[in-house]
Enzyme design. Structure first.
Site, short mmCIF file in Angstrom:
data_model
loop_
_atom_site.label_atom_id
_atom_site.label_comp_id
_atom_site.label_asym_id
_atom_site.label_seq_id
_atom_site.Cartn_x
_atom_site.Cartn_y
_atom_site.Cartn_z
N HIS A 92 40.92 32.49 -14.17
CA HIS A 92 40.69 31.16 -14.73
C HIS A 92 39.46 31.16 -15.64
O HIS A 92 39.52 30.74 -16.79
CB HIS A 92 40.50 30.12 -13.63
N GLU A 139 39.02 25.89 -1.66
CA GLU A 139 40.05 25.13 -2.35
C GLU A 139 41.44 25.64 -1.93
O GLU A 139 42.31 24.88 -1.53
CB GLU A 139 39.87 25.27 -3.86
N HIS A 140 41.64 26.95 -2.06
CA HIS A 140 42.91 27.60 -1.67
C HIS A 140 42.61 28.61 -0.57
O HIS A 140 41.70 29.43 -0.71
CB HIS A 140 43.54 28.35 -2.84
N HIS A 162 28.15 -18.78 8.63
CA HIS A 162 29.27 -18.00 9.15
C HIS A 162 29.74 -18.60 10.48
O HIS A 162 30.94 -18.80 10.70
CB HIS A 162 28.85 -16.55 9.38
N GLN A 205 43.09 33.67 -9.29
CA GLN A 205 42.05 32.66 -9.47
C GLN A 205 40.92 33.17 -10.34
O GLN A 205 40.35 32.43 -11.14
CB GLN A 205 41.50 32.22 -8.11
N ASP A 208 50.32 26.40 -7.38
CA ASP A 208 49.85 25.96 -8.69
C ASP A 208 50.95 25.30 -9.51
O ASP A 208 50.67 24.43 -10.34
CB ASP A 208 49.29 27.15 -9.48
#
Length: 440
Positions: free
Chosen positions: A265, A330-331, A423, A262, A364
């Site tokens: 990235h 996230e992971h 109504h 990661q 991934d």
């Protein structure tokens, strides 16, 4: 050793330091905001012409019409034939696994009939048209094509329009082959905020979509945020994240590589290891030194680990779980002996990778579940991209005469309590006994 923060849950300022580490400001600065605002406004007003002008300017192109920027199905098929056989096989295998998993997610319509004959239910239908943004330029992401397109197609979306920037006119064959495998309907060689604007508002050549999915740079993310409401969006994603919980029994080199997966990235990505074994943290740090010697993106990894990475010592696995739920990564890798026992205790994570052999990289590319996941602690309230993001639910109500009488009385009482007399009367006209109506 990489310059990475070492923390301990015993430190008096631990939570404060952790919060500082986790903080991520995803809001655009004023310059980006104003640039994107101008692009959206211009594309909305001028359509094709604006998209062409921005594409020529930002991607160094020299096209005269947006139609010229549409990539034909023949070109997609050609790309599929041109890429190496091993790459095509990998794309097709990943696509099949993603498709099989997505099939399990498809929502179904349902209904039930009450004793008085009233029918209640839910009708599920796909979105009519979806726009998909695929990053281009610095890197090619065929996996992003598969992860975004296949769930949309499984959901039954009849028209999927892909946009992808092609700086200097360079088209990536793996991305085009993935689009062909995923049955993308139309592909345009455009990117940036102008592509988001074209999808959101429609132009003379590109029809307006109902939802835009897919990651992009800060200009794309800002544009998606600004057009939300005119169209739906999947999410505004922040930098990639991984949190590894390890009991100290996994090969330290494996864990170091998982963190790097990661961190490579970009400099803003976040990689965190949590363990009750302090000696193991030392071993992973040593393994990082060794592995960094021959990895191509070493400088990016070093910067990422220095800016936002951490090795955290906790008292026990209970504290590790508590920390994971707070971070809401996230992971999340559970690199432990019995991950099945630990996983049910995890309330907040985009995806959980269970066991020592399950590296995040499998998710991934080809495990099957989607890799489009909530970041920046948004896993506390949001979910991975899935088939359900391309379906909408419509409720069904079919009242019988008896149901209209029973429900109408209740509705009228509540409506009058809210001061909404029309109504109330609407419900009361359908009552089986007229004397139940009261204009008071």
């Amino acid at each position: 050793m990489p310059d990475i923060v070492r923390l301990s849950s015993r430190q008096s300022d631990f939570r404060q330091r952790l919060d500082t580490l986790l903080a991520w400001d995803s809001v655009s600065d004023e310059g980006v905001f104003n640039t994107v605002k101008d692009i959206l406004k211009t594309v909305r007003r001028e359509g094709d012409q604006a998209v062409v002008e921005y594409t020529n300017r930002f991607d160094r192109m020299s096209t005269s019409s947006l139609a010229e920027l549409e990539i034909s199905h023949e070109r997609l098929s050609e790309a599929r034939r041109n890429i190496p056989a091993a790459q095509l096989e990998a794309i097709e295998l990943a696509a099949e696994r993603i498709r099989v998993y997505a099939e399990k997610q498809r929502l179904a319509s349902w209904s039930y009939t009450e004793a008085d004959g009233t029918l209640l239910g839910q009708q599920v239908a796909p979105l009519d048209r979806v726009g998909m943004y695929v990053p281009g330029g610095k890197a090619a992401y065929p996996s992003s094509v598969l992860m975004n397109a296949i769930p949309a197609k499984v959901a039954g979306v009849p028209e999927l329009i892909m946009v992808v920037p092609t700086p200097d006119g360079e088209i990536n064959d793996m991305v085009m082959a993935a689009a062909d495998v995923a049955d993308v309907d139309r592909v345009f060689a455009i990117g940036g905020a102008q592509a988001i604007a074209a999808l959101a508002y429609g132009t003379q050549t590109i029809p307006q979509v109902d939802k835009i999915v897919g990651p992009g740079n800060i200009y794309v993310a800002t544009a998606k945020r600004m057009v939300f409401g005119t169209v739906g969006i999947d999410m505004v994603a922040g930098p990639s994240e991984i949190l590894v919980i390890c009991d100290g029994q996994t090969d330290p080199a494996w864990i170091a590589a998982d963190l790097f997966s990661q961190a490579e990235h970009d400099e803003d990505a976040q990689a965190i290891l949590v363990s009750p074994d302090e000696a193991f943290l030392d071993a992973v740090a040593a393994a990082m030194d060794t592995l960094l010697e021959d990895i191509p993106r070493a400088e990016i990894i070093r910067a990422s680990l220095s800016l936002r990475g951490a090795l955290i010592h906790v008292q026990d696995m209970d504290e590790a779980v508590e920390l994971a739920n707070y971070i809401a990564p996230e992971h999340l890798e559970l690199s432990v002996d019995n991950p099945q026992a630990l996983a049910p205790r995890i309330r907040h994570a985009g995806a959980i990778f269970m066991g020592r052999y399950t590296c995040e990289a499998l998710g991934d590319y080809c495990a099957g579940p989607n890799h489009v996941l909530p970041t920046s602690r948004t896993a506390r309230f949001s979910s991975p991209l899935g088939v359900y993001d391309f379906q909408k639910r419509t409720t069904l109500v079919h009242a019988s005469a008896q149901g209209a009488d029973t429900l109408g009385r209740t509705a009228a009482i509540l409506a009058r309590g809210e001061g909404l007399i029309a109504h109330a009367r609407s419900a009361e006209y359908r009552l089986m006994q007229d004397d139940a109506r009261d204009d008071a």
